[in-house]
Design a protein around this motif. Sequence first.
Motif, PDB file in Angstrom:
ATOM      1  N   LEU A  42       6.672  -6.128   5.097  1.00 47.22           N
ATOM      2  CA  LEU A  42       7.299  -6.769   3.942  1.00 47.22           C
ATOM      3  C   LEU A  42       8.608  -6.069   3.577  1.00 47.22           C
ATOM      4  N   ILE A  43       8.608  -4.737   3.626  1.00 50.33           N
ATOM      5  CA  ILE A  43       9.839  -3.997   3.354  1.00 50.33           C
ATOM      6  C   ILE A  43      10.918  -4.364   4.367  1.00 50.33           C
ATOM      7  N   GLU A  44      10.542  -4.387   5.637  1.00 46.02           N
ATOM      8  CA  GLU A  44      11.504  -4.739   6.689  1.00 46.02           C
ATOM      9  C   GLU A  44      12.030  -6.157   6.505  1.00 46.02           C
ATOM     10  N   GLU A  45      11.120  -7.090   6.184  1.00 43.95           N
ATOM     11  CA  GLU A  45      11.523  -8.485   5.971  1.00 43.95           C
ATOM     12  C   GLU A  45      12.484  -8.614   4.795  1.00 43.95           C
ATOM     13  N   LEU A  46      12.164  -7.956   3.697  1.00 41.94           N
ATOM     14  CA  LEU A  46      13.013  -8.058   2.510  1.00 41.94           C
ATOM     15  C   LEU A  46      14.400  -7.484   2.772  1.00 41.94           C
ATOM     16  N   LEU A  47      14.469  -6.307   3.385  1.00 49.38           N
ATOM     17  CA  LEU A  47      15.773  -5.709   3.682  1.00 49.38           C
ATOM     18  C   LEU A  47      16.571  -6.589   4.644  1.00 49.38           C
ATOM     19  N   MET A  48      15.902  -7.155   5.638  1.00 50.32           N
ATOM     20  CA  MET A  48      16.587  -8.032   6.584  1.00 50.32           C
ATOM     21  C   MET A  48      17.163  -9.254   5.876  1.00 50.32           C
ATOM     22  N   ARG A  49      16.370  -9.882   4.998  1.00 48.84           N
ATOM     23  CA  ARG A  49      16.828 -11.078   4.287  1.00 48.84           C
ATOM     24  C   ARG A  49      18.011 -10.774   3.368  1.00 48.84           C
ATOM     25  N   LEU A  50      18.084  -9.537   2.889  1.00 46.96           N
ATOM     26  CA  LEU A  50      19.179  -9.129   2.015  1.00 46.96           C
ATOM     27  C   LEU A  50      20.332  -8.492   2.787  1.00 46.96           C
ATOM     28  N   ASP A  51      20.205  -8.480   4.115  1.00 47.49           N
ATOM     29  CA  ASP A  51      21.228  -7.892   4.986  1.00 47.49           C
ATOM     30  C   ASP A  51      21.486  -6.424   4.612  1.00 47.49           C
ATOM     31  N   LEU A  52      20.370  -5.707   4.400  1.00 46.14           N
ATOM     32  CA  LEU A  52      20.455  -4.300   4.037  1.00 46.14           C
ATOM     33  C   LEU A  52      19.699  -3.447   5.043  1.00 46.14           C
ATOM     34  N   LYS A  53      20.100  -2.197   5.137  1.00 49.22           N
ATOM     35  CA  LYS A  53      19.370  -1.198   5.897  1.00 49.22           C
ATOM     36  C   LYS A  53      18.951  -0.088   4.932  1.00 49.22           C
ATOM     37  N   VAL A  54      18.006   0.744   5.364  1.00 45.45           N
ATOM     38  CA  VAL A  54      17.538   1.817   4.492  1.00 45.45           C
ATOM     39  C   VAL A  54      18.703   2.705   4.056  1.00 45.45           C
ATOM     40  N   LYS A  55      19.677   2.894   4.930  1.00 48.20           N
ATOM     41  CA  LYS A  55      20.812   3.749   4.593  1.00 48.20           C
ATOM     42  C   LYS A  55      21.671   3.164   3.470  1.00 48.20           C
ATOM     43  N   ASP A  56      21.500   1.877   3.176  1.00 47.00           N
ATOM     44  CA  ASP A  56      22.254   1.242   2.093  1.00 47.00           C
ATOM     45  C   ASP A  56      21.604   1.451   0.722  1.00 47.00           C
ATOM     46  N   LEU A  57      20.396   1.995   0.709  1.00 45.89           N
ATOM     47  CA  LEU A  57      19.671   2.185  -0.540  1.00 45.89           C
ATOM     48  C   LEU A  57      20.118   3.469  -1.238  1.00 45.89           C
ATOM     49  N   ASP A  58      19.973   3.483  -2.549  1.00 50.21           N
ATOM     50  CA  ASP A  58      20.348   4.653  -3.342  1.00 50.21           C
ATOM     51  C   ASP A  58      19.143   5.375  -3.931  1.00 50.21           C
ATOM     52  N   ALA A  59      18.005   4.701  -4.028  1.00 51.27           N
ATOM     53  CA  ALA A  59      16.821   5.325  -4.633  1.00 51.27           C
ATOM     54  C   ALA A  59      15.592   4.483  -4.320  1.00 51.27           C
ATOM     55  N   LEU A  60      14.431   5.079  -4.560  1.00 55.83           N
ATOM     56  CA  LEU A  60      13.144   4.391  -4.433  1.00 55.83           C
ATOM     57  C   LEU A  60      12.393   4.523  -5.747  1.00 55.83           C
ATOM     58  N   THR A  61      11.667   3.472  -6.131  1.00 53.88           N
ATOM     59  CA  THR A  61      10.751   3.572  -7.255  1.00 53.88           C
ATOM     60  C   THR A  61       9.390   3.069  -6.810  1.00 53.88           C
ATOM     61  N   LEU A  62       8.331   3.583  -7.437  1.00 59.55           N
ATOM     62  CA  LEU A  62       6.997   3.139  -7.067  1.00 59.55           C
ATOM     63  C   LEU A  62       6.012   3.418  -8.181  1.00 59.55           C
ATOM     64  N   SER A  63       4.848   2.782  -8.041  1.00 63.35           N
ATOM     65  CA  SER A  63       3.726   3.011  -8.943  1.00 63.35           C
ATOM     66  C   SER A  63       2.807   4.063  -8.338  1.00 63.35           C
ATOM     67  N   THR A  64       2.370   4.998  -9.178  1.00 61.91           N
ATOM     68  CA  THR A  64       1.417   6.014  -8.716  1.00 61.91           C
ATOM     69  C   THR A  64       0.001   5.752  -9.219  1.00 61.91           C
ATOM     70  N   GLY A  65      -0.235   4.592  -9.857  1.00 60.55           N
ATOM     71  CA  GLY A  65      -1.563   4.246 -10.326  1.00 60.55           C
ATOM     72  C   GLY A  65      -1.746   4.557 -11.804  1.00 60.55           C
ATOM     73  N   PRO A  66      -2.961   4.431 -12.296  1.00 60.61           N
ATOM     74  CA  PRO A  66      -4.225   4.257 -11.561  1.00 60.61           C
ATOM     75  C   PRO A  66      -4.372   2.858 -10.994  1.00 60.61           C
ATOM     76  N   GLY A  67      -5.326   2.732 -10.061  1.00 54.93           N
ATOM     77  CA  GLY A  67      -5.571   1.458  -9.417  1.00 54.93           C
ATOM     78  C   GLY A  67      -6.324   1.661  -8.126  1.00 54.93           C
ATOM     79  N   SER A  68      -6.018   0.817  -7.142  1.00 51.27           N
ATOM     80  CA  SER A  68      -6.667   0.880  -5.840  1.00 51.27           C
ATOM     81  C   SER A  68      -6.380   2.213  -5.151  1.00 51.27           C
ATOM     82  N   PHE A  69      -7.432   2.991  -4.871  1.00 53.65           N
ATOM     83  CA  PHE A  69      -7.234   4.309  -4.248  1.00 53.65           C
ATOM     84  C   PHE A  69      -6.491   4.176  -2.915  1.00 53.65           C
ATOM     85  N   THR A  70      -6.956   3.254  -2.073  1.00 55.49           N
ATOM     86  CA  THR A  70      -6.338   3.083  -0.757  1.00 55.49           C
ATOM     87  C   THR A  70      -4.914   2.571  -0.895  1.00 55.49           C
TER      88      THR A  70
END
Length: 235
Positions: A42-70
């Motif tokens: 999904l990450i690869e698909e989204l970046l491709m659709r936006l014509d972006l590569k990882v090197k074009d990113l400036d930061a990452l955000t994410l959820s650390t939970g609580p929630g699904s352990f896996t």
Amino acid sequence: MKILSIDTSSNNCSVAVVDEKSMLGEININYNLQHSVLLMPLIEELLMRLDLKVKDLDALTLSTGPGSFTGLRIGLSAAKGLALGADLPIYASDALSILAYGVYGFSGILVPMVDALRGGFYTGLYTFQNGKLTAIMEPSILSLEEVKKKLENEERDILILGDIVDKIGEEELKFKENVSIAHASLNIPKASNIPYLLWDRIQSGDSDDIHSLVPVYMRKSQAEYEYEKKIGMLK
């Protein structure tokens, strides 16, 4: 500034890219807890659709939970791998704040409730003050009855959201006249909300330490619980 955001805290596998002005793209797959198979494609698909590569990113955000352990482990591992490979800062938030932020501007009390098994729910109490999400009660594990007790004297509008609506009937959840239930579209955490929730931190560069960042579990897994019960550690 372009930010890749990841949320795998629930059944919903969510990835998004946002900038200062808009959400550029988002993919949500809320089916069958397939994070280990879906997340990187999904990450690869989204970046491709936006014509972006990882090197074009400036930061990452994410959820650390609580929630699904896996799900949490998968999301954090992917984010750390991308961050280390591209030297990107990571900014993390708890999943309950992310759910609450999805109802931006609600004037009353937001009560995200996520199934924590064994009769408990991951929950907190939130409100917006001057456009900022404020925690009235930090994330806890409570039963519905305990949540009702905390809100029994609350006169402001109350909005309950999260997967509790799939577990408990609407009639029981609407325990007061000022309680309402969120629309289905608001009951899953979405990656596109995380960067805007954390925007002040991102602008100031107050990133998380990638080496010490860990999932927020708040309780032992069901497997650990069953094992301890089996060997007599729990009564």
